[in-house]
Write a protein that holds these residues in place. Structure first.
Motif, PDB file in Angstrom:
ATOM      1  N   GLU A 352       0.850  -1.181   0.000  1.00  0.00           N
ATOM      2  CA  GLU A 352       0.000   0.000   0.000  1.00  0.00           C
ATOM      3  C   GLU A 352       0.888   1.233   0.000  1.00  0.00           C
ATOM      4  O   GLU A 352       2.085   1.160   0.290  1.00  0.00           O
ATOM      5  CB  GLU A 352      -0.927   0.014   1.209  1.00  0.00           C
ATOM      6  CG  GLU A 352      -0.209   0.073   2.538  1.00  0.00           C
ATOM      7  CD  GLU A 352      -1.178   0.078   3.709  1.00  0.00           C
ATOM      8  OE1 GLU A 352      -1.698   1.174   4.031  1.00  0.00           O
ATOM      9  OE2 GLU A 352      -1.422  -1.004   4.280  1.00  0.00           O
ATOM     10  N   SER A 378      -0.584  -1.914  -7.901  1.00  0.00           N
ATOM     11  CA  SER A 378      -1.875  -1.289  -8.213  1.00  0.00           C
ATOM     12  C   SER A 378      -2.198  -0.052  -7.377  1.00  0.00           C
ATOM     13  O   SER A 378      -2.784   0.902  -7.899  1.00  0.00           O
ATOM     14  CB  SER A 378      -2.998  -2.318  -8.081  1.00  0.00           C
ATOM     15  OG  SER A 378      -2.869  -3.319  -9.069  1.00  0.00           O
ATOM     16  N   PRO A 379      -1.854   0.001  -6.074  1.00  0.00           N
ATOM     17  CA  PRO A 379      -2.177   1.212  -5.310  1.00  0.00           C
ATOM     18  C   PRO A 379      -1.568   2.481  -5.902  1.00  0.00           C
ATOM     19  O   PRO A 379      -2.204   3.542  -5.885  1.00  0.00           O
ATOM     20  CB  PRO A 379      -1.584   0.906  -3.923  1.00  0.00           C
ATOM     21  CG  PRO A 379      -1.627  -0.580  -3.816  1.00  0.00           C
ATOM     22  CD  PRO A 379      -1.320  -1.075  -5.196  1.00  0.00           C
ATOM     23  N   ASP A 382      -3.628   3.355  -9.006  1.00  0.00           N
ATOM     24  CA  ASP A 382      -4.934   3.849  -8.578  1.00  0.00           C
ATOM     25  C   ASP A 382      -4.832   5.312  -8.165  1.00  0.00           C
ATOM     26  O   ASP A 382      -5.678   6.149  -8.519  1.00  0.00           O
ATOM     27  CB  ASP A 382      -5.442   2.990  -7.422  1.00  0.00           C
ATOM     28  CG  ASP A 382      -6.876   3.329  -7.041  1.00  0.00           C
ATOM     29  OD1 ASP A 382      -7.626   3.780  -7.925  1.00  0.00           O
ATOM     30  OD2 ASP A 382      -7.238   3.140  -5.868  1.00  0.00           O
ATOM     31  N   TYR A 383      -3.776   5.635  -7.448  1.00  0.00           N
ATOM     32  CA  TYR A 383      -3.548   7.013  -7.004  1.00  0.00           C
ATOM     33  C   TYR A 383      -3.191   7.917  -8.188  1.00  0.00           C
ATOM     34  O   TYR A 383      -3.726   9.014  -8.335  1.00  0.00           O
ATOM     35  CB  TYR A 383      -2.435   7.025  -5.958  1.00  0.00           C
ATOM     36  CG  TYR A 383      -2.056   8.399  -5.458  1.00  0.00           C
ATOM     37  CD1 TYR A 383      -2.968   9.181  -4.769  1.00  0.00           C
ATOM     38  CD2 TYR A 383      -0.774   8.891  -5.678  1.00  0.00           C
ATOM     39  CE1 TYR A 383      -2.615  10.445  -4.300  1.00  0.00           C
ATOM     40  CE2 TYR A 383      -0.407  10.147  -5.217  1.00  0.00           C
ATOM     41  CZ  TYR A 383      -1.334  10.927  -4.532  1.00  0.00           C
ATOM     42  OH  TYR A 383      -0.986  12.170  -4.081  1.00  0.00           O
ATOM     43  N   ASN A 385      -3.914   7.646 -11.324  1.00  0.00           N
ATOM     44  CA  ASN A 385      -5.000   7.863 -12.276  1.00  0.00           C
ATOM     45  C   ASN A 385      -5.846   9.088 -11.960  1.00  0.00           C
ATOM     46  O   ASN A 385      -6.477   9.654 -12.845  1.00  0.00           O
ATOM     47  CB  ASN A 385      -5.908   6.627 -12.345  1.00  0.00           C
ATOM     48  CG  ASN A 385      -5.303   5.496 -13.155  1.00  0.00           C
ATOM     49  OD1 ASN A 385      -4.262   5.662 -13.784  1.00  0.00           O
ATOM     50  ND2 ASN A 385      -5.946   4.338 -13.131  1.00  0.00           N
ATOM     51  N   LEU A 405      -4.623  -3.331 -11.498  1.00  0.00           N
ATOM     52  CA  LEU A 405      -5.997  -2.897 -11.272  1.00  0.00           C
ATOM     53  C   LEU A 405      -5.939  -1.602 -10.485  1.00  0.00           C
ATOM     54  O   LEU A 405      -5.458  -1.597  -9.342  1.00  0.00           O
ATOM     55  CB  LEU A 405      -6.783  -3.952 -10.485  1.00  0.00           C
ATOM     56  CG  LEU A 405      -7.047  -5.276 -11.198  1.00  0.00           C
ATOM     57  CD1 LEU A 405      -7.702  -6.267 -10.232  1.00  0.00           C
ATOM     58  CD2 LEU A 405      -7.948  -5.060 -12.410  1.00  0.00           C
ATOM     59  N   PRO A 406      -6.358  -0.502 -11.011  1.00  0.00           N
ATOM     60  CA  PRO A 406      -6.971  -0.326 -12.330  1.00  0.00           C
ATOM     61  C   PRO A 406      -5.927  -0.166 -13.432  1.00  0.00           C
ATOM     62  O   PRO A 406      -4.730  -0.106 -13.159  1.00  0.00           O
ATOM     63  CB  PRO A 406      -7.756   0.976 -12.164  1.00  0.00           C
ATOM     64  CG  PRO A 406      -6.902   1.764 -11.215  1.00  0.00           C
ATOM     65  CD  PRO A 406      -6.337   0.751 -10.248  1.00  0.00           C
ATOM     66  N   HIS A 407      -6.422  -0.049 -14.671  1.00  0.00           N
ATOM     67  CA  HIS A 407      -5.547   0.149 -15.820  1.00  0.00           C
ATOM     68  C   HIS A 407      -5.035   1.586 -15.826  1.00  0.00           C
ATOM     69  O   HIS A 407      -5.791   2.519 -15.561  1.00  0.00           O
ATOM     70  CB  HIS A 407      -6.325  -0.133 -17.111  1.00  0.00           C
ATOM     71  CG  HIS A 407      -5.456  -0.253 -18.317  1.00  0.00           C
ATOM     72  ND1 HIS A 407      -4.730  -1.395 -18.603  1.00  0.00           N
ATOM     73  CD2 HIS A 407      -5.189   0.621 -19.317  1.00  0.00           C
ATOM     74  CE1 HIS A 407      -4.069  -1.213 -19.720  1.00  0.00           C
ATOM     75  NE2 HIS A 407      -4.335  -0.004 -20.170  1.00  0.00           N
ATOM     76  N   LYS A 409      -4.084   5.321 -16.913  1.00  0.00           N
ATOM     77  CA  LYS A 409      -4.851   6.200 -17.805  1.00  0.00           C
ATOM     78  C   LYS A 409      -4.103   7.512 -18.063  1.00  0.00           C
ATOM     79  O   LYS A 409      -3.857   8.280 -17.146  1.00  0.00           O
ATOM     80  CB  LYS A 409      -6.215   6.514 -17.188  1.00  0.00           C
ATOM     81  CG  LYS A 409      -7.122   5.310 -16.997  1.00  0.00           C
ATOM     82  CD  LYS A 409      -8.443   5.718 -16.378  1.00  0.00           C
ATOM     83  CE  LYS A 409      -9.358   4.511 -16.178  1.00  0.00           C
ATOM     84  NZ  LYS A 409     -10.644   4.889 -15.540  1.00  0.00           N
TER      85      LYS A 409
END
Length: 469
Positions: A352, A378-379, A382-383, A385, A405-407, A409
Motif C-alpha cells: 500500500e 496497483s495502489p 490507482d492514485y 489515475n 488494477l486499475p488500468h 490512464k
C-alpha cells in the motif's frame, strides 16, 4: 519459376476483382467481405512458391522467418503486405489486388520489407515516438530505413532518393529511423502534407483498398496485441534465432546485433531524457519560430512546448528490496531532481502507499521508512489515475501482481528494475521496462551524504553507447 508465378498471379488477380465486384453489388453496408476458401487456397499456394524462392536464396533468413509467421488475407490494407503481433505470434497480411500486380522479385521484397520492420523493432520504436511525430513522417522514415537494403522495389516505394527529391533534402543513407523521422517531419512542417501524396483511387469502401497509401501502410500495427516492450522483444528474438539457418548478410547481422543490444544501447536514464521531451505541458508563443499553419504571416507568432511535466517517482520499499538497492534508486532520483526542472512527487509503496511528498531539491529526499510489507503495484496506479500526471517512473524488483488494477490512464510509464531482477511480474506492463546494473547486497543504511557529494555517475550503471541530444 518467375514466369509461372506471373501467370498464376494474373489469374488470381482476375478472381480477386470478381470477388470485389460481387461484394459491391450484393452486400449490405455492414456485411463483411467474404473470401472463398478456394481463392485462399490458390492464393497461399502462390505465396508458398514465393517463400520457396526465399528459402532457396543464399540469404535464406527471410524464408525461415516467413515460415514461422501467421498468414491471412485482408482487402482493407493500403499496401501489398502488412504485419502485426496477434495471439503471441507475428501475422503477415496480404492485399491480393495490390500484391498480385507485383513481379515475383517484388513479391519477395514486399515480404522482406515486413520482416525488416520486425527485426528493426519498428513496431516498438514507432510506438515510442507517435506522440511527437505525424503518422506520415513515421511511416516514411521506417520505410526509408528498410528499403535501403532491398532491391526490386515497386515504383511507389518510399526510398531515400524519393524523399530527398520530393522534399528537397540531402539525407545520407544508413542513418537511424529516429534521425530520418525528425528530418522528414521538419520537411513536412514546411509544406502541406497532402501536396506530394499519390492520389487514392481506392474503391470508396473501408473494407477494400486497391492502391498504395503511405499514410496508412502501418495502420494495422494499431490493432496489435497490447504487450510490453520487453515481451515483444523476446518474441522477436525467438523468431530471429529460429531463422538463422545459414550465413547472414552483413546488414542483417548488424540489425540483429542492434536488436539484441537495444537495452544496453539506450540506458534507462537516457531513455528517461528521451520521453521527458514528449510529456511537456502546454504551449507558449514565441517570435523565434514562424507560425506552423501560416508560415508566410510574419506577424503571427509560432509556438513552442513549455517543457514542464508532472512526474511521479514510485519507490518499492517492500521487504524484497535491499538497502543497497533502495540506496541505488535514491541516487537515480537525485539525478532526476538535479537535471530536470519538473514537478516531482515521491511515492513510497509496498503493498500500500506509505508516504507521498513533493521534492524541489536533493535536500527534500527523505530516508527510507522502516516498513517491510509485501509488494503491490496497483495502489500507485490507482492514485496516479486521479492526479493528471504525465509520467510515472517506478523503481522496483519487479515482483508484484501479474495484472494492474486499475488500468493506467493518460500518462507514460517507465519501469526501472533492480539489477537482480530478470523480469516484471505484470503481464501487460503498459510501458517501457529498463534495468539497473546489479549492486552488491550490502545492508548499510542509506547515507544521504553519499548522494549530496554529487560524485555519482550513471556511467556506473550501464555503458552508454549512443548520444541523444
Amino acid at each position: 519459376m518467375e514466369t509461372h508465378i506471373a501467370s498464376e498471379a494474373t489469374l488470381l488477380y482476375q478472381k480477386a476483382c470478381i470477388i470485389i465486384d460481387a461484394y459491391l453489388k450484393e452486400s449490405q453496408d455492414d456485411a463483411p467481405l467474404q473470401i472463398p476458401e478456394e481463392f485462399k487456397k490458390e492464393f497461399f499456394s502462390l505465396v508458398d512458391k514465393v517463400n520457396l524462392s526465399l528459402m532457396e536464396d543464399t540469404d535464406n533468413f527471410y524464408g525461415y522467418f516467413f515460415f514461422q509467421m501467421g498468414k491471412e488475407i485482408r482487402f482493407d490494407i493500403s499496401s501489398p503486405t502488412a504485419v502485426h503481433f496477434k495471439g503471441a505470434k507475428y501475422v503477415i497480411y496480404f492485399n491480393p489486388v495490390i500484391f498480385l500486380i507485383l513481379t515475383g522479385p517484388q513479391m519477395e521484397s514486399s515480404i522482406k520489407h515486413e520482416i525488416l520492420h520486425i527485426v528493426s523493432l519498428h513496431l516498438l520504436r514507432a510506438r515510442e515516438l507517435r506522440d511527437r511525430y505525424s503518422k506520415l513522417a513515421l511511416n516514411m522514415a521506417m520505410d526509408v530505413v528498410v528499403n535501403t537494403y532491398l532491391d526490386h522495389l515497386p515504383p511507389y516505394a518510399t526510398t531515400l532518393s524519393w524523399v530527398n527529391m520530393n522534399y528537397s533534402l540531402t539525407l545520407p543513407p544508413f542513418e537511424s529511423f529516429e534521425y530520418y523521422v525528425e528530418k522528414i517531419q521538419t520537411a513536412l512542417d514546411l509544406r502541406s502534407e497532402k501536396k506530394d501524396l499519390p492520389e487514392d483511387d481506392s474503391i470508396p469502401d473501408e473494407k477494400i483498398k486497391t492502391s498504395y497509401d503511405p499514410q496508412k501502410t502501418h495502420d494495422i500495427w494499431e490493432s496489435s496485441d497490447e504487450v510490453d516492450a520487453q515481451t515483444l522483444q523476446k518474441f522477436t528474438e525467438k523468431y530471429v534465432d529460429a531463422s538463422q539457418k545459414g550465413q547472414l548478410s552483413n546488414y542483417l547481422e548488424s540489425m540483429i546485433d542492434a536488436m539484441k543490444d537495444r537495452e544496453s544501447e539506450l540506458p534507462w536514464n537516457l531513455y528517461l531524457k528521451k520521453i521527458l521531451g514528449t510529456v511537456a505541458i502546454g504551449l507558449k508563443k514565441t517570435t523565434a519560430r514562424r507560425n506552423r499553419r501560416q508560415p508566410e504571416r510574419l506577424d503571427l507568432p509560432g509556438r513552442l512546448r513549455a517543457h514542464k511535466a508532472k512526474i511521479f517517482i514510485a519507490l518499492d520499499i517492500s521487504g524484497s528490496i535491499s538497502n543497497a538497492e533502495f540506496k541505488q534508486a535514491m541516487q537515480e532520483v537525485f539525478r532526476i531532481v538535479k537535471n530536470y526542472n519538473h514537478e516531482i512527487t515521491i511515492i513510497e509503496c509496498d503493498d500500500e502507499i506509505r508516504r507521498t511528498y513533493r521534492i524541489h531539491s536533493i535536500k527534500d529526499i527523505k530516508n527510507r521508512l522502516d516498513i517491510r510489507g509485501g509488494t503491490k503495484f496497483s495502489p500507485v496506479f490507482d492514485y496516479a489515475n486521479g492526479q493528471h500526471i504525465d509520467l510515472l517512473v517506478y523503481f522496483t524488483d519487479g515482483k508484484g501482481e501479474d495484472r494492474l488494477l486499475p488500468h493506467p490512464k493518460g500518462y507514460k510509464i517507465l519501469w526501472v528494475l533492480s539489477g537482480k531482477s530478470d523480469f516484471l511480474s505484470v503481464k501487460e506492463a503498459c510501458g517501457t521496462i529498463k534495468k539497473l546494473k546489479p549492486v552488491k547486497a550490502e545492508e548499510d543504511p542509506l547515507d544521504m551524504t553519499d548522494i549530496e557529494k554529487g560524485g555519482y555517475s550513471m556511467n556506473n550503471q550501464e555503458k552508454i553507447s549512443m548520444d541523444i541530444d
